[in-house]
Design a protein around this motif. Structure first.
Motif, PDB file in Angstrom:
ATOM      1  N   PRO A  81       0.823  -1.210   0.000  1.00 24.57           N
ATOM      2  CA  PRO A  81       0.000   0.000   0.000  1.00 24.57           C
ATOM      3  C   PRO A  81       0.857   1.260   0.000  1.00 24.57           C
ATOM      4  N   VAL A  82       0.444   2.234  -0.809  1.00 25.13           N
ATOM      5  CA  VAL A  82       1.126   3.532  -0.886  1.00 25.13           C
ATOM      6  C   VAL A  82       0.427   4.456   0.108  1.00 25.13           C
ATOM      7  N   VAL A  83       1.025   4.620   1.286  1.00 18.37           N
ATOM      8  CA  VAL A  83       0.382   5.368   2.376  1.00 18.37           C
ATOM      9  C   VAL A  83       1.049   6.734   2.517  1.00 18.37           C
ATOM     10  N   PHE A  84       0.223   7.776   2.600  1.00 14.18           N
ATOM     11  CA  PHE A  84       0.712   9.129   2.836  1.00 14.18           C
ATOM     12  C   PHE A  84      -0.234   9.785   3.837  1.00 14.18           C
ATOM     13  N   SER A  85      -0.043  11.063   4.118  1.00 10.93           N
ATOM     14  CA  SER A  85      -0.943  11.730   5.050  1.00 10.93           C
ATOM     15  C   SER A  85      -1.385  13.077   4.525  1.00 10.93           C
ATOM     16  N   LYS A  86      -2.531  13.535   5.038  1.00 14.06           N
ATOM     17  CA  LYS A  86      -3.064  14.859   4.747  1.00 14.06           C
ATOM     18  C   LYS A  86      -3.127  15.628   6.064  1.00 14.06           C
ATOM     19  N   ALA A  87      -2.685  16.870   6.049  1.00 13.97           N
ATOM     20  CA  ALA A  87      -2.660  17.672   7.269  1.00 13.97           C
ATOM     21  C   ALA A  87      -4.070  17.871   7.830  1.00 13.97           C
ATOM     22  N   THR A  88      -4.149  17.971   9.136  1.00 17.24           N
ATOM     23  CA  THR A  88      -5.457  18.162   9.789  1.00 17.24           C
ATOM     24  C   THR A  88      -6.159  19.413   9.290  1.00 17.24           C
ATOM     25  N   THR A  89      -5.398  20.449   8.937  1.00 17.29           N
ATOM     26  CA  THR A  89      -5.989  21.707   8.488  1.00 17.29           C
ATOM     27  C   THR A  89      -6.565  21.633   7.085  1.00 17.29           C
ATOM     28  N   ALA A  90      -6.381  20.500   6.401  1.00 17.04           N
ATOM     29  CA  ALA A  90      -7.013  20.316   5.090  1.00 17.04           C
ATOM     30  C   ALA A  90      -8.502  20.010   5.210  1.00 17.04           C
ATOM     31  N   VAL A  91      -8.932  19.521   6.369  1.00 17.38           N
ATOM     32  CA  VAL A  91     -10.315  19.085   6.545  1.00 17.38           C
ATOM     33  C   VAL A  91     -11.262  20.280   6.498  1.00 17.38           C
ATOM     34  N   THR A  92     -12.339  20.112   5.747  1.00 15.12           N
ATOM     35  CA  THR A  92     -13.381  21.127   5.679  1.00 15.12           C
ATOM     36  C   THR A  92     -14.730  20.435   5.575  1.00 15.12           C
ATOM     37  N   GLY A  93     -15.804  21.209   5.573  1.00 18.57           N
ATOM     38  CA  GLY A  93     -17.141  20.642   5.633  1.00 18.57           C
ATOM     39  C   GLY A  93     -17.623  20.060   4.317  1.00 18.57           C
ATOM     40  N   PRO A  94     -18.730  19.302   4.371  1.00 18.03           N
ATOM     41  CA  PRO A  94     -19.223  18.592   3.195  1.00 18.03           C
ATOM     42  C   PRO A  94     -19.795  19.493   2.112  1.00 18.03           C
ATOM     43  N   PHE A  95     -20.088  20.758   2.455  1.00 16.52           N
ATOM     44  CA  PHE A  95     -20.639  21.679   1.473  1.00 16.52           C
ATOM     45  C   PHE A  95     -19.863  22.994   1.432  1.00 16.52           C
ATOM     46  N   ASP A  96     -18.639  22.969   1.953  1.00 12.79           N
ATOM     47  CA  ASP A  96     -17.814  24.171   2.002  1.00 12.79           C
ATOM     48  C   ASP A  96     -17.033  24.372   0.697  1.00 12.79           C
ATOM     49  N   LEU A  97     -16.424  25.541   0.592  1.00 15.02           N
ATOM     50  CA  LEU A  97     -15.648  25.904  -0.577  1.00 15.02           C
ATOM     51  C   LEU A  97     -14.341  25.123  -0.641  1.00 15.02           C
ATOM     52  N   ILE A  98     -13.986  24.651  -1.833  1.00 11.24           N
ATOM     53  CA  ILE A  98     -12.650  24.125  -2.109  1.00 11.24           C
ATOM     54  C   ILE A  98     -11.827  25.283  -2.675  1.00 11.24           C
ATOM     55  N   GLU A  99     -10.792  25.687  -1.973  1.00 11.84           N
ATOM     56  CA  GLU A  99      -9.988  26.822  -2.411  1.00 11.84           C
ATOM     57  C   GLU A  99      -9.018  26.410  -3.521  1.00 11.84           C
ATOM     58  N   LEU A 100      -8.836  27.303  -4.492  1.00 17.07           N
ATOM     59  CA  LEU A 100      -7.926  27.043  -5.604  1.00 17.07           C
ATOM     60  C   LEU A 100      -6.468  27.333  -5.259  1.00 17.07           C
ATOM     61  N   HIS A 101      -6.230  28.187  -4.264  1.00 17.29           N
ATOM     62  CA  HIS A 101      -4.862  28.540  -3.861  1.00 17.29           C
ATOM     63  C   HIS A 101      -4.040  29.060  -5.047  1.00 17.29           C
ATOM     64  N   ALA A 102      -4.600  30.051  -5.730  1.00 14.61           N
ATOM     65  CA  ALA A 102      -3.883  30.663  -6.854  1.00 14.61           C
ATOM     66  C   ALA A 102      -2.531  31.176  -6.390  1.00 14.61           C
ATOM     67  N   GLY A 103      -1.513  30.948  -7.196  1.00 13.56           N
ATOM     68  CA  GLY A 103      -0.155  31.339  -6.843  1.00 13.56           C
ATOM     69  C   GLY A 103       0.604  30.234  -6.137  1.00 13.56           C
ATOM     70  N   VAL A 104      -0.124  29.234  -5.628  1.00 13.53           N
ATOM     71  CA  VAL A 104       0.506  28.071  -4.988  1.00 13.53           C
ATOM     72  C   VAL A 104       0.421  26.866  -5.915  1.00 13.53           C
ATOM     73  N   THR A 105      -0.750  26.709  -6.543  1.00 19.51           N
ATOM     74  CA  THR A 105      -0.974  25.594  -7.460  1.00 19.51           C
ATOM     75  C   THR A 105      -1.876  26.059  -8.593  1.00 19.51           C
TER      76      THR A 105
END
Length: 267
Positions: A81-105
């Motif tokens: 298995p290819v296991v990695f992690s996602k930071a806790t601060t990535a978590v958001t709500g089921p109907f919240d905005l997904i940010e584009l992070h312009a200038g980062v990605t």
């Protein structure tokens, strides 16, 4: 959880599951209205989310052909298995905005996944006993900044930008799901179907994932393990179809629910 003594957050429910389980089955749940906003079932994880890459065969193929994987590994099925992690601060709500992070990605992608919520912790958990350690399930969109994932080689940055782990809309206890392997995982973008697979298609099963992670890491109650995404993500198209401002992404797992997130820029 109205009328249930001592039932607070999902983490509280997990910690007191033996006492609360029978009471919750008969409890009258509060009516949700327009004044209520659903947050992620566990909005503040105790630590990073565990996640798994390349865990559906057809996704391995599309990822390999995309040019975003290491050339020596493209299209080869993983032997572990290819296991990695996602930071806790990535978590958001089921109907919240997904940010584009312009200038980062500039290459934001979606990944619909079943997420496993650990109930009983432990280390050295066997595959035979692994499901005894599962409290329940939820839905996660493992949003990925593909350019960061590619350029930094190690996946943490590409997987962990703020708002890049929408979760929900519900946390469903394992006793409500007779056979989790039969559940269907799907996604759509602006109403166009993109992903569609069943959990039985996983290369590494839920018990195998739990056994692998817990072999030398103590799992804790409330830990979340995202199990992998099926084929049909943005980099699987030629040319790739990355998320744009105004797009609406829906990720669903049968019998658990649908998260619906609009893509945009944080105001």
């Amino acid at each position: 959880m109205s009328g249930v003594t001592g039932a607070g957050s999902v983490l509280d429910v997990i910690a007191n599951w033996q006492r609360l389980s029978s009471e919750l089955r008969t409890a009258e749940l509060p009516m949700l209205t327009g004044a209520h906003t659903l947050c992620a079932p566990i909005p503040a994880l105790l630590r990073n989310m565990f996640a798994v890459g390349k865990n559906y065969r057809e996704h391995v193929v599309e990822f390999g052909r995309s040019g975003y994987d290491s050339p020596e590994r493209s299209e080869d099925l993983p032997t572990k298995p290819v296991v990695f992690s996602k930071a806790t601060t990535a978590v958001t709500g089921p109907f919240d905005l997904i940010e584009l992070h312009a200038g980062v990605t500039s290459e934001v992608d979606y990944e619909a996944e079943l997420a496993v919520i650990i109930g009983t912790g432990g280390r050295g958990i066997s595959t035979a006993r692994a499901m005894d350690h599962v409290w329940g399930y939820t839905v996660v969109n493992d949003v990925t900044a593909r350019d960061l994932q590619r350029d930094h080689k190690q996946w943490l940055l590409g997987k962990s930008l703020d708002t890049h782990a929408p979760m929900g809309p519900w946390a469903v206890s394992a006793d409500e799901i007779e056979d989790v392997t039969t559940l269907r995982v799907t996604s759509s973008v602006n109403g166009e179907p993109r992903q569609d697979a069943v959990i039985a298609d996983l290369i590494f099963s839920i018990p195998e994932l739990i056994a692998t992670i817990s072999a030398g890491i103590t799992l804790m109650p409330g830990d979340v393990v995202a199990t992998g995404t099926p084929a049909g993500v943005g980099i699987g198209f030629d040319p790739p179809r990355f998320l744009q401002a105004g797009d609406v992404v829906e990720c669903s797992v049968e019998r658990i629910g649908t998260i619906r997130n609009t893509v945009g820029c944080h105001q």
